[in-house]
Enzyme design. Sequence first.
Site, PDB file in Angstrom:
ATOM      1  CB  THR A 277      -0.962  -0.219   1.205  1.00 59.60           C
ATOM      2  OG1 THR A 277      -1.715   1.084   1.445  1.00 59.60           O
ATOM      3  CG2 THR A 277      -0.025  -0.357   2.452  1.00 59.60           C
TER       4      THR A 277
ATOM      5  CD  GLU B   3      -3.397   3.334   4.349  1.00 57.94           C
ATOM      6  OE1 GLU B   3      -3.400   3.400   5.639  1.00 57.94           O
ATOM      7  OE2 GLU B   3      -4.582   3.124   3.636  1.00 57.94           O
TER       8      GLU B   3
ATOM      9  CE1 TYR C 147      -3.288  -2.564   5.677  1.00 57.40           C
ATOM     10  CE2 TYR C 147      -3.282  -0.395   5.120  1.00 57.40           C
ATOM     11  CZ  TYR C 147      -3.289  -1.593   4.760  1.00 57.40           C
ATOM     12  OH  TYR C 147      -3.131  -1.806   3.392  1.00 57.40           O
TER      13      TYR C 147
HETATM   14  P1  NAD Z   1      -9.405  -7.611   2.379  1.00 57.64           P
HETATM   15  O1  NAD Z   1      -9.435  -7.158   3.816  1.00 57.64           O
HETATM   16  O2  NAD Z   1     -10.660  -7.125   1.701  1.00 57.64           O
HETATM   17  O3  NAD Z   1      -9.219  -9.124   2.331  1.00 57.64           O
HETATM   18  C1  NAD Z   1      -7.896  -9.698   2.681  1.00 57.64           C
HETATM   19  C2  NAD Z   1      -8.234 -11.392   2.538  1.00 57.64           C
HETATM   20  O4  NAD Z   1      -7.201 -11.998   3.327  1.00 57.64           O
HETATM   21  C3  NAD Z   1      -9.648 -12.143   3.178  1.00 57.64           C
HETATM   22  O5  NAD Z   1     -10.094 -12.591   2.268  1.00 57.64           O
HETATM   23  C4  NAD Z   1      -9.219 -12.397   4.349  1.00 57.64           C
HETATM   24  O6  NAD Z   1      -9.875 -13.668   4.541  1.00 57.64           O
HETATM   25  C5  NAD Z   1      -7.575 -12.966   3.946  1.00 57.64           C
HETATM   26  N1  NAD Z   1      -6.753 -13.386   5.110  1.00 57.64           N
HETATM   27  C6  NAD Z   1      -6.669 -12.290   6.298  1.00 57.64           C
HETATM   28  N2  NAD Z   1      -5.625 -12.867   7.068  1.00 57.64           N
HETATM   29  C7  NAD Z   1      -5.456 -14.483   6.517  1.00 57.64           C
HETATM   30  C8  NAD Z   1      -4.429 -15.386   6.770  1.00 57.64           C
HETATM   31  N3  NAD Z   1      -3.837 -15.249   7.841  1.00 57.64           N
HETATM   32  N4  NAD Z   1      -4.224 -16.380   6.088  1.00 57.64           N
HETATM   33  C9  NAD Z   1      -4.982 -16.494   4.987  1.00 57.64           C
HETATM   34  N5  NAD Z   1      -5.914 -15.443   4.609  1.00 57.64           N
HETATM   35  C10 NAD Z   1      -6.076 -14.415   5.354  1.00 57.64           C
HETATM   36  O7  NAD Z   1      -8.210  -6.871   1.714  1.00 57.64           O
HETATM   37  P2  NAD Z   1      -8.292  -5.995   0.374  1.00 57.64           P
HETATM   38  O8  NAD Z   1      -8.652  -4.728   0.578  1.00 57.64           O
HETATM   39  O9  NAD Z   1      -8.535  -6.972  -0.759  1.00 57.64           O
HETATM   40  O10 NAD Z   1      -6.481  -5.858   0.265  1.00 57.64           O
HETATM   41  C11 NAD Z   1      -5.658  -7.128  -0.172  1.00 57.64           C
HETATM   42  C12 NAD Z   1      -4.248  -6.508  -0.192  1.00 57.64           C
HETATM   43  O11 NAD Z   1      -4.125  -5.462  -0.999  1.00 57.64           O
HETATM   44  C13 NAD Z   1      -3.763  -6.283   1.146  1.00 57.64           C
HETATM   45  O12 NAD Z   1      -2.409  -6.816   1.410  1.00 57.64           O
HETATM   46  C14 NAD Z   1      -3.691  -4.666   1.420  1.00 57.64           C
HETATM   47  O13 NAD Z   1      -2.628  -4.220   2.289  1.00 57.64           O
HETATM   48  C15 NAD Z   1      -3.354  -4.376  -0.029  1.00 57.64           C
HETATM   49  N6  NAD Z   1      -3.952  -3.128  -0.577  1.00 57.64           N
HETATM   50  C16 NAD Z   1      -5.310  -2.857  -0.272  1.00 57.64           C
HETATM   51  C17 NAD Z   1      -5.708  -1.478  -0.811  1.00 57.64           C
HETATM   52  C18 NAD Z   1      -7.166  -1.048  -0.642  1.00 57.64           C
HETATM   53  O14 NAD Z   1      -7.496  -0.124  -1.075  1.00 57.64           O
HETATM   54  N7  NAD Z   1      -8.078  -2.135  -0.247  1.00 57.64           N
HETATM   55  C19 NAD Z   1      -4.712  -0.664  -1.571  1.00 57.64           C
HETATM   56  C20 NAD Z   1      -3.628  -0.954  -1.424  1.00 57.64           C
HETATM   57  C21 NAD Z   1      -3.008  -2.147  -0.998  1.00 57.64           C
HETATM   58  P1  TYD Z   2     -10.710   3.918   4.262  1.00 59.15           P
HETATM   59  O1  TYD Z   2     -11.709   3.292   3.238  1.00 59.15           O
HETATM   60  O2  TYD Z   2     -10.773   3.138   5.647  1.00 59.15           O
HETATM   61  O3  TYD Z   2      -9.434   3.682   3.751  1.00 59.15           O
HETATM   62  P2  TYD Z   2      -7.684   4.170   4.078  1.00 59.15           P
HETATM   63  O4  TYD Z   2      -8.021   4.671   5.686  1.00 59.15           O
HETATM   64  O5  TYD Z   2      -7.028   3.044   4.062  1.00 59.15           O
HETATM   65  O6  TYD Z   2      -7.447   5.559   3.285  1.00 59.15           O
HETATM   66  O7  TYD Z   2     -10.909   5.517   4.448  1.00 59.15           O
HETATM   67  C1  TYD Z   2     -10.656   6.330   3.278  1.00 59.15           C
HETATM   68  C2  TYD Z   2     -10.877   7.491   3.923  1.00 59.15           C
HETATM   69  O8  TYD Z   2     -12.110   7.881   4.503  1.00 59.15           O
HETATM   70  C3  TYD Z   2      -9.923   7.828   5.119  1.00 59.15           C
HETATM   71  O9  TYD Z   2      -9.278   9.406   5.078  1.00 59.15           O
HETATM   72  C4  TYD Z   2     -10.724   7.904   6.455  1.00 59.15           C
HETATM   73  C5  TYD Z   2     -12.074   8.200   5.858  1.00 59.15           C
HETATM   74  N1  TYD Z   2     -13.377   7.744   6.225  1.00 59.15           N
HETATM   75  C6  TYD Z   2     -14.341   8.369   6.731  1.00 59.15           C
HETATM   76  O10 TYD Z   2     -14.372   9.488   6.890  1.00 59.15           O
HETATM   77  N2  TYD Z   2     -15.629   7.835   7.330  1.00 59.15           N
HETATM   78  C7  TYD Z   2     -15.795   6.442   7.573  1.00 59.15           C
HETATM   79  O11 TYD Z   2     -16.429   5.956   7.661  1.00 59.15           O
HETATM   80  C8  TYD Z   2     -14.498   5.672   6.823  1.00 59.15           C
HETATM   81  C9  TYD Z   2     -14.388   4.121   6.846  1.00 59.15           C
HETATM   82  C10 TYD Z   2     -13.451   6.370   6.349  1.00 59.15           C
END
Ligand code: NAD
Ligand code: TYD
Length: 371
Positions: free
Chosen positions: A133, A135, A159
């Site tokens: 990420t 972040e 995180y």
């Molecule tokens: P998510 O929380 O939707 O999904 C995570 C998945 O991992 C789930 O299916 C969960 O069951 C599985 N999991 C958790 N712990 C586990 C374990 N110990 N063993 C096996 N499986 C396990 O997450 P996401 O939003 O799909 O993110 C996926 C990846 O992308 C993460 O590594 C996150 O850091 C990264 N990422 C996410 C975003 C975003 O905006 N969502 C952005 C950049 C990077």
């Molecule tokens: P989020 O979707 O949790 O992603 P991240 O914290 O990884 O960027 O949040 C996106 C932005 O929205 C973040 O600045 C926090 C804000 N936020 C709210 O204002 N209200 C909410 O209920 C949530 C979940 C997030």
Amino acid sequence: MGRRLLVTGGAGFIGANFVLYWLSRHPEDRVVVLDALTYAGNRASLAAVADDPRLRFVHGDIRDTETVEALLRTEAIDTLVHFAAESHVDRSIHGPDAFIDTNVGGTHALLKAARAVWLQGDGRPHRFHHVSTDEVYGSLGPEDPPFNERTRYAPNSPYAASKAASDHLVRAYHRTYGLQVTTSNCSNNYGPFQFPEKLIPLTLINVLEGREIPVYGDGRQVRDWLYVEDHCRGIEAVLDAGIPGETYNIGGCNEVRNLDLVRTLCRLLDARFEADPALARRHGRSPAARGEPAESLIRFVKDRPGHDRRYAIDAGKIARALGFRPIETFESGLRKTIDWYLEHESWWRSVLDGSYRHWLKTQYGGQFVND
Ligand code: NAD
Ligand code: TYD
């Protein structure tokens, strides 16, 4: 012969989108999903490919090195794409332990298994791709240049710190042992199958359900949003032509303030309700059903501790080196996302089950839950 992928976290938001994307684009490949099915994992997200003989779902934990080693061997895996993680910043503030266990310990368990099978085993060509990420870079001021691959790591939430630690371990396994790794650091994703604790699906579903929309602090925090399929394409580009040992930032060049995003979603939903009167009948609790604008649900709530003010990605390296650019605009991506949540009510109702409702109640004291 095609590639043989192990996709960790393939039942989560981005992982499931990646599996669907990959199987549709790579008919010769086999995909094994390893997922522990935490609250964020949902097998229903893979329903469209459940009967596909090229897919195998394994319910298991990435921290279980023996299981991972056995899968790498028996399935002759050559490509590991690592999504599995605890991914929600707010949860990491309330309980960091699971983030350290899964994101740091789990990534290390995978690296150990990959080393044992790929480097100490038959030495076969391989790739370990780590999904991370933006972040990890911390927070930007309004005039700061966007994050690039040389930006100093400065994670602010548990995180982000756990992801930063995992990135360093992945790098170390390349430098020390020669594991063929790549890492991508991506901005905020949105799209189908996103768990409704994240801002975009939370806003959409709260409008449909007539619940208040919590905006943290003053709502002026900025995020860079990328449609999830574009992220999947970016990972594909890195798997196809990325150089082992390199990291690639993936972003949408699309900086938006939270409050502007929430208001845009509200206006797009109002327009959908106006164009289709059946929606107000189906979602009787929505403000549109009472003739009110969705924005009337916005509530400013206490800010998240350590809340990063701004993220922005310089995605120049992946564009220059691999020719990757996002396809979707923010407008086209949001429209697709809104359509998807309107058309997949049964999916989001099924994930809004006991555990999630319980978490919402403990977090917000019942304010955002209608029983
Ligand atoms: P998510 O929380 O939707 O999904 C995570 C998945 O991992 C789930 O299916 C969960 O069951 C599985 N999991 C958790 N712990 C586990 C374990 N110990 N063993 C096996 N499986 C396990 O997450 P996401 O939003 O799909 O993110 C996926 C990846 O992308 C993460 O590594 C996150 O850091 C990264 N990422 C996410 C975003 C975003 O905006 N969502 C952005 C950049 C990077
Ligand atoms: P989020 O979707 O949790 O992603 P991240 O914290 O990884 O960027 O949040 C996106 C932005 O929205 C973040 O600045 C926090 C804000 N936020 C709210 O204002 N209200 C909410 O209920 C949530 C979940 C997030």
